[in-house]
Motif scaffolding. Structure first.
Motif, PDB file in Angstrom:
ATOM      1  N   TYR A   1      35.868  -3.644  38.196  1.00 28.46           N
ATOM      2  CA  TYR A   1      35.927  -4.096  39.284  1.00 28.46           C
ATOM      3  C   TYR A   1      34.695  -5.345  39.670  1.00 28.46           C
ATOM      4  CZ  TYR A   1      38.424  -0.141  41.266  1.00 28.46           C
ATOM      5  OH  TYR A   1      39.730   0.551  41.827  1.00 28.46           O
ATOM      6  N   VAL A   2      33.738  -4.870  38.621  1.00 27.51           N
ATOM      7  CA  VAL A   2      32.876  -6.209  38.315  1.00 27.51           C
ATOM      8  C   VAL A   2      33.694  -7.433  38.143  1.00 27.51           C
ATOM      9  CG1 VAL A   2      31.138  -7.588  36.997  1.00 27.51           C
ATOM     10  CG2 VAL A   2      30.730  -5.017  37.383  1.00 27.51           C
TER      11      VAL A   2
ATOM     12  N   GLY B   1      31.547 -21.617  54.407  1.00 25.67           N
ATOM     13  CA  GLY B   1      29.988 -20.991  54.450  1.00 25.67           C
ATOM     14  C   GLY B   1      29.503 -20.931  53.335  1.00 25.67           C
ATOM     15  N   HIS B   2      28.371 -20.455  53.565  1.00 23.27           N
ATOM     16  CA  HIS B   2      28.326 -19.757  51.924  1.00 23.27           C
ATOM     17  C   HIS B   2      27.043 -18.587  51.590  1.00 23.27           C
ATOM     18  CE1 HIS B   2      23.725 -20.729  53.817  1.00 23.27           C
ATOM     19  NE2 HIS B   2      24.771 -21.193  54.357  1.00 23.27           N
ATOM     20  N   GLY B   3      27.115 -18.587  50.327  1.00 22.35           N
ATOM     21  CA  GLY B   3      26.394 -17.149  50.294  1.00 22.35           C
ATOM     22  C   GLY B   3      26.177 -17.000  48.814  1.00 22.35           C
ATOM     23  N   CYS B   4      26.407 -15.631  48.847  1.00 21.20           N
ATOM     24  CA  CYS B   4      25.732 -14.597  47.589  1.00 21.20           C
ATOM     25  C   CYS B   4      27.445 -14.469  47.037  1.00 21.20           C
ATOM     26  CB  CYS B   4      24.976 -13.423  46.980  1.00 21.20           C
ATOM     27  SG  CYS B   4      25.494 -12.145  48.445  1.00 21.20           S
ATOM     28  N   THR B   5      27.465 -13.451  45.498  1.00 20.96           N
ATOM     29  CA  THR B   5      28.671 -13.463  45.186  1.00 20.96           C
ATOM     30  C   THR B   5      29.190 -12.416  45.759  1.00 20.96           C
ATOM     31  OG1 THR B   5      27.627 -13.588  43.191  1.00 20.96           O
ATOM     32  CG2 THR B   5      29.509 -13.091  42.775  1.00 20.96           C
ATOM     33  N   ILE B   6      28.101 -11.224  46.015  1.00 17.10           N
ATOM     34  CA  ILE B   6      28.947  -9.867  47.275  1.00 17.10           C
ATOM     35  C   ILE B   6      29.346 -10.146  48.220  1.00 17.10           C
ATOM     36  CG2 ILE B   6      28.489  -7.938  48.262  1.00 17.10           C
ATOM     37  CD1 ILE B   6      28.196  -7.910  45.530  1.00 17.10           C
ATOM     38  N   SER B   7      29.094 -11.596  48.841  1.00 16.51           N
ATOM     39  CA  SER B   7      29.749 -11.555  50.397  1.00 16.51           C
ATOM     40  C   SER B   7      31.003 -12.923  49.895  1.00 16.51           C
ATOM     41  CB  SER B   7      28.279 -12.510  51.455  1.00 16.51           C
ATOM     42  OG  SER B   7      27.416 -13.556  50.807  1.00 16.51           O
ATOM     43  N   GLN B   8      30.395 -13.918  49.492  1.00 15.76           N
ATOM     44  CA  GLN B   8      31.815 -14.787  49.356  1.00 15.76           C
ATOM     45  C   GLN B   8      33.290 -13.780  48.340  1.00 15.76           C
ATOM     46  OE1 GLN B   8      31.111 -17.953  50.433  1.00 15.76           O
ATOM     47  NE2 GLN B   8      29.591 -16.803  51.678  1.00 15.76           N
ATOM     48  N   ALA B   9      32.586 -13.039  47.995  1.00 11.49           N
ATOM     49  CA  ALA B   9      33.828 -12.264  47.061  1.00 11.49           C
ATOM     50  C   ALA B   9      34.160 -10.639  48.444  1.00 11.49           C
ATOM     51  CB  ALA B   9      33.316 -11.227  45.957  1.00 11.49           C
TER      52      ALA B   9
ATOM     53  N   LYS C   1      24.515  -5.254  54.121  1.00 14.27           N
ATOM     54  CA  LYS C   1      24.099  -6.925  54.655  1.00 14.27           C
ATOM     55  C   LYS C   1      24.465  -7.985  53.850  1.00 14.27           C
ATOM     56  CE  LYS C   1      20.887  -6.227  57.968  1.00 14.27           C
ATOM     57  NZ  LYS C   1      21.025  -7.121  59.091  1.00 14.27           N
ATOM     58  N   CYS C   2      25.147  -7.654  52.769  1.00 15.45           N
ATOM     59  CA  CYS C   2      25.644  -9.088  52.042  1.00 15.45           C
ATOM     60  C   CYS C   2      27.174  -8.803  52.031  1.00 15.45           C
ATOM     61  CB  CYS C   2      24.816  -9.537  50.819  1.00 15.45           C
ATOM     62  SG  CYS C   2      23.971  -9.629  50.256  1.00 15.45           S
ATOM     63  N   ALA C   3      28.031  -7.318  51.186  1.00 15.14           N
ATOM     64  CA  ALA C   3      28.970  -7.367  51.584  1.00 15.14           C
ATOM     65  C   ALA C   3      29.669  -6.759  52.843  1.00 15.14           C
ATOM     66  CB  ALA C   3      29.071  -5.715  51.039  1.00 15.14           C
TER      67      ALA C   3
ATOM     68  N   GLU D   1      34.650   0.199  50.146  1.00 15.00           N
ATOM     69  CA  GLU D   1      35.680   0.704  48.860  1.00 15.00           C
ATOM     70  C   GLU D   1      36.521  -0.889  48.274  1.00 15.00           C
ATOM     71  OE1 GLU D   1      39.539   4.006  49.483  1.00 15.00           O
ATOM     72  OE2 GLU D   1      38.158   4.243  50.141  1.00 15.00           O
ATOM     73  N   ALA D   2      37.421  -1.450  49.262  1.00 14.68           N
ATOM     74  CA  ALA D   2      38.041  -2.311  48.249  1.00 14.68           C
ATOM     75  C   ALA D   2      37.127  -3.143  47.624  1.00 14.68           C
ATOM     76  CB  ALA D   2      38.377  -3.452  49.543  1.00 14.68           C
ATOM     77  N   LEU D   3      35.401  -3.559  47.473  1.00 13.10           N
ATOM     78  CA  LEU D   3      35.079  -4.125  46.944  1.00 13.10           C
ATOM     79  C   LEU D   3      35.236  -3.133  45.380  1.00 13.10           C
ATOM     80  CD1 LEU D   3      32.196  -5.394  48.684  1.00 13.10           C
ATOM     81  CD2 LEU D   3      34.101  -6.691  47.877  1.00 13.10           C
ATOM     82  N   GLY D   4      35.163  -2.178  45.544  1.00 11.02           N
ATOM     83  CA  GLY D   4      34.778  -1.194  44.197  1.00 11.02           C
ATOM     84  C   GLY D   4      33.658  -1.292  43.512  1.00 11.02           C
ATOM     85  N   ILE D   5      32.396  -1.385  43.797  1.00 11.49           N
ATOM     86  CA  ILE D   5      30.983  -1.260  43.152  1.00 11.49           C
ATOM     87  C   ILE D   5      30.450  -0.630  44.313  1.00 11.49           C
ATOM     88  CG2 ILE D   5      32.005  -2.788  41.237  1.00 11.49           C
ATOM     89  CD1 ILE D   5      29.757  -5.200  42.737  1.00 11.49           C
ATOM     90  N   PRO D   6      29.763   0.027  43.363  1.00 10.64           N
ATOM     91  CA  PRO D   6      28.647   1.121  44.236  1.00 10.64           C
ATOM     92  C   PRO D   6      27.825  -0.747  44.798  1.00 10.64           C
ATOM     93  CG  PRO D   6      28.109   1.486  42.260  1.00 10.64           C
ATOM     94  CD  PRO D   6      29.542   0.607  41.665  1.00 10.64           C
ATOM     95  N   ILE D   7      28.014  -0.400  46.489  1.00  7.53           N
ATOM     96  CA  ILE D   7      26.724  -1.525  46.768  1.00  7.53           C
ATOM     97  C   ILE D   7      25.326  -0.605  47.321  1.00  7.53           C
ATOM     98  CG2 ILE D   7      26.341  -3.671  48.877  1.00  7.53           C
ATOM     99  CD1 ILE D   7      28.584  -4.385  46.900  1.00  7.53           C
ATOM    100  N   GLY D   8      24.493  -1.424  46.734  1.00 10.58           N
ATOM    101  CA  GLY D   8      22.905  -0.496  47.235  1.00 10.58           C
ATOM    102  C   GLY D   8      22.310  -1.473  49.085  1.00 10.58           C
ATOM    103  N   PRO D   9      21.574  -0.937  49.597  1.00  9.31           N
ATOM    104  CA  PRO D   9      21.317  -0.496  50.510  1.00  9.31           C
ATOM    105  C   PRO D   9      20.772  -2.377  50.871  1.00  9.31           C
ATOM    106  CG  PRO D   9      19.677   1.084  49.711  1.00  9.31           C
ATOM    107  CD  PRO D   9      20.645   0.827  48.606  1.00  9.31           C
TER     108      PRO D   9
END
Ligand code: FES
Length: 132
Positions: free
Chosen positions: A7-8, A60-68, A107-109, A95-103
């Motif tokens: 998933y990573v 746009g632009h953003g972190c790995t999680i927001s762009q992925a 917002k990124c996700a 769920e589609a991202l597949g990795i645990p997303i912390g609080p």
């Protein structure tokens, strides 16, 4: 390779090789929003025919999680009826991202989903609560 690593890899692949990246000329629907915590932004353009999303692009632009997440979301919604986006919940995208997303990364996700919903509802912005 363990499931988590797969998933990573999946996230990194979408970040490095984003699907549906760009803008559309004369989009039927468009919206943009940002993460106020970091200033990152996503815009999403849609072409719609007979209530169905025939094309979608994000920029746009953003972190790995927001762009992925934006890349994965465009794959999920391309070809689907607009109602599909209206019914999507935050857990569907997480769920589609597949990795645990912390609080702190939530917002990124979820930024891309907020933008997609704003576009299909014709709103300037949607609230985090509207993704429940
Ligand atoms: Fe800005 Fe993730 S750090 S959207």
């Amino acid at each position: 390779m363990a499931d988590f690593d797969i998933y990573v890899e999946h996230i990194l692949d979408h970040y490095k090789n984003p699907r549906n990246r760009g803008t559309l000329e004369n989009p039927d629907l468009t919206a943009r929003d940002g993460n106020p915590l970091c200033g990152d932004e996503i815009r999403m353009d849609f072409k719609v025919k007979d209530g169905r999303i025939v094309d979608v692009k994000f920029s746009g632009h953003g972190c790995t999680i927001s762009q992925a997440s934006a890349s994965i979301l465009t794959e999920m919604i391309k070809g689907k009826p607009l109602d599909y986006v209206k019914q999507l919940k935050k857990d569907d995208l997480l769920e589609a991202l597949g990795i645990p997303i912390g609080p702190t990364r939530l917002k990124c996700a979820l930024l891309s989903l907020k933008v997609a919903k704003a576009a299909v509802y014709g709103l300037d912005k949607v609230r985090d609560e509207d993704l429940e």
